[in-house]
Design an enzyme around this catalytic site. Structure first.
Site, PDB file in Angstrom:
ATOM      1  N   GLU A  53       8.626  18.018 -10.657  1.00 51.53           N
ATOM      2  CA  GLU A  53       8.221  18.381 -12.008  1.00 51.53           C
ATOM      3  C   GLU A  53       8.234  19.900 -12.203  1.00 51.53           C
ATOM      4  O   GLU A  53       8.642  20.408 -13.260  1.00 51.53           O
ATOM      5  CB  GLU A  53       6.807  17.839 -12.303  1.00 51.53           C
ATOM      6  CG  GLU A  53       6.690  16.342 -12.202  1.00 51.53           C
ATOM      7  CD  GLU A  53       6.243  15.862 -10.817  1.00 51.53           C
ATOM      8  OE1 GLU A  53       5.462  14.905 -10.748  1.00 51.53           O
ATOM      9  OE2 GLU A  53       6.695  16.470  -9.802  1.00 51.53           O
ATOM     10  N   CYS A  78       1.373  14.149  -9.106  1.00 54.43           N
ATOM     11  CA  CYS A  78       0.169  14.277  -8.283  1.00 54.43           C
ATOM     12  C   CYS A  78      -0.975  14.873  -9.102  1.00 54.43           C
ATOM     13  O   CYS A  78      -0.766  15.609 -10.071  1.00 54.43           O
ATOM     14  CB  CYS A  78       0.444  15.128  -7.045  1.00 54.43           C
ATOM     15  SG  CYS A  78       0.978  16.820  -7.411  1.00 54.43           S
ATOM     16  N   LEU A 299      12.808  -4.771  21.470  1.00 55.64           N
ATOM     17  CA  LEU A 299      13.191  -5.186  20.121  1.00 55.64           C
ATOM     18  C   LEU A 299      12.572  -6.541  19.763  1.00 55.64           C
ATOM     19  O   LEU A 299      12.049  -6.730  18.654  1.00 55.64           O
ATOM     20  CB  LEU A 299      14.710  -5.253  20.009  1.00 55.64           C
ATOM     21  CG  LEU A 299      15.436  -3.911  19.973  1.00 55.64           C
ATOM     22  CD1 LEU A 299      16.905  -4.081  20.352  1.00 55.64           C
ATOM     23  CD2 LEU A 299      15.317  -3.272  18.592  1.00 55.64           C
TER      24      LEU A 299
END
Length: 352
Positions: A53, A78, A299
């Site tokens: 922004e 924010c 895994l």
């Protein structure tokens, strides 16, 4: 596609420019529109720097137009003081009357507070434009803050008949792992590494393959190297300890000579499931994106624990007719995408 969606799609394009430099912050893009004309654009370029922004507002030549404009931003502005001042305050200060937001920020210090602050100031706020796309762009960020763990990508290469390697013994020497990857698929793996905060392997993979686990054939940083070494069996002559990149050992045996500026030991209780302990350690150390590269047992443990979000599986046109079986995803509902690289096929799988 509506007008709002078209502008938000541009925000997403801009946001993606920060893919390799914003973590642990999210990727965010913003544009400012006045009477149907884009008069400003910006994105979050790097961690610690100005937010999207701010950069979009700075790019507007005639700041007087801001009071008659709409700012589009892919993530909720924010409302707290972090490394930079609150973007919601800047929007209010500049008198921008309308804000269109892609998705809400689930970070505890924001999570609706930016939207609330803007509306309390009399600003029109629209939320949820291309929401799924905006969330997907920052899937690691959202997973980290909502599930308190990293976004986890599994990676392995296998033969056509479902094996990832021949049977090798740790005492044998001179027997290298079967190479499945092509130059192209190796490049994609190194790209995955460059996008990850950390990369994890088990003891057997570290010992037998002696991998570097660095990013060498793709631009970008090398991830933090993690290895599970319960009994402290790995030798400090392995490439993992070459001091080019930091390595963390998850172990139950602390060895003084292994501790250094580039090697850390995290002592776990192996009498209990270590995966929740590893997730806790990773969350505490702000690791948002984890790549698990092997071996098969490591895994499969992540798969069985439902601790994964994506899998990158390369299948080569080779039959081994036996060996180390590849991990099994058959009990998981996934979405698949296939890409061919010569004769090899890469599967990209996502949990539904």
């Amino acid at each position: 596609m509506t007008t709002n969606e078209q502008y938000m799609a541009r925000c997403l394009q801009l946001a993606a420019n920060g893919r390799f430099d914003t973590a642990p912050n999210p990727m965010v893009g913003a544009i400012i529109v006045h009477n149907g004309e884009v008069i400003g654009e910006g994105y979050h370029r790097q961690y610690g720097g100005a937010h999207a922004e701010v950069n979009a507002i700075r790019s507007v030549k005639d700041k007087r137009l801001l009071r008659e404009s709409t700012i589009y931003v892919s993530l909720e502005p924010c409302a707290h003081h972090g490394k930079t001042p609150p973007c919601a305050d800047l929007i209010i200060e500049k008198g921008i009357p309308r804000v269109v937001i892609g998705c809400r920020d689930r970070f505890d210090q924001v999570d609706g507070k930016g939207i609330q602050k803007l509306r309390a100031a009399g600003i029109e706020v629209i939320v949820g434009v291309l929401e799924d796309e905006c969330r997907k762009l920052n899937n690691a960020f959202f997973t980290f803050h909502t599930e308190k763990r990293p976004y986890i990508i599994l990676k392995w290469a296998q033969s056509s008949d479902g094996y990832i390697d021949t049977l090798r013994d740790s005492l044998q020497t001179g027997i290298e792992a079967v190479r499945f990857s092509t130059d192209e698929t190796s490049m994609r793996v190194h790209r995955l590494r460059s996008m990850s905060d950390a990369i994890l392997v088990g003891r057997r993979t570290a010992m037998l393959d002696n991998p570097s686990l660095t990013t060498r054939i793709w631009p970008g940083k090398s991830p933090l190297r993690l290895v599970i070494d319960r009994r402290g069996e790995l030798k400090d002559t392995l490439r993992l300890f070459d001091r080019t990149t930091k390595t963390v050992l998850f172990t139950e045996v602390f060895r003084d000579f292994m501790e250094s500026e580039m090697t850390e030991q995290a002592v776990l209780d192996f009498e209990y499931d270590i995966l929740p302990q590893i997730m806790q350690w990773l969350h505490a150390h702000n690791i948002q994106r984890l790549l698990v590269e092997g071996g098969a047992n490591t895994l499969q443990r992540f798969i069985d624990a439902h601790l994964w979000d994506e899998a990158f599986v390369e299948t080569a046109p080779i039959n081994l007719n036996g060996g180390v079986e590849a991990p099994c995803l058959s009990n998981h509902r996934t979405e698949e995408r296939f890409t061919c690289f010569g004769h090899s096929i890469s599967h990209f799988l996502h949990i539904k």
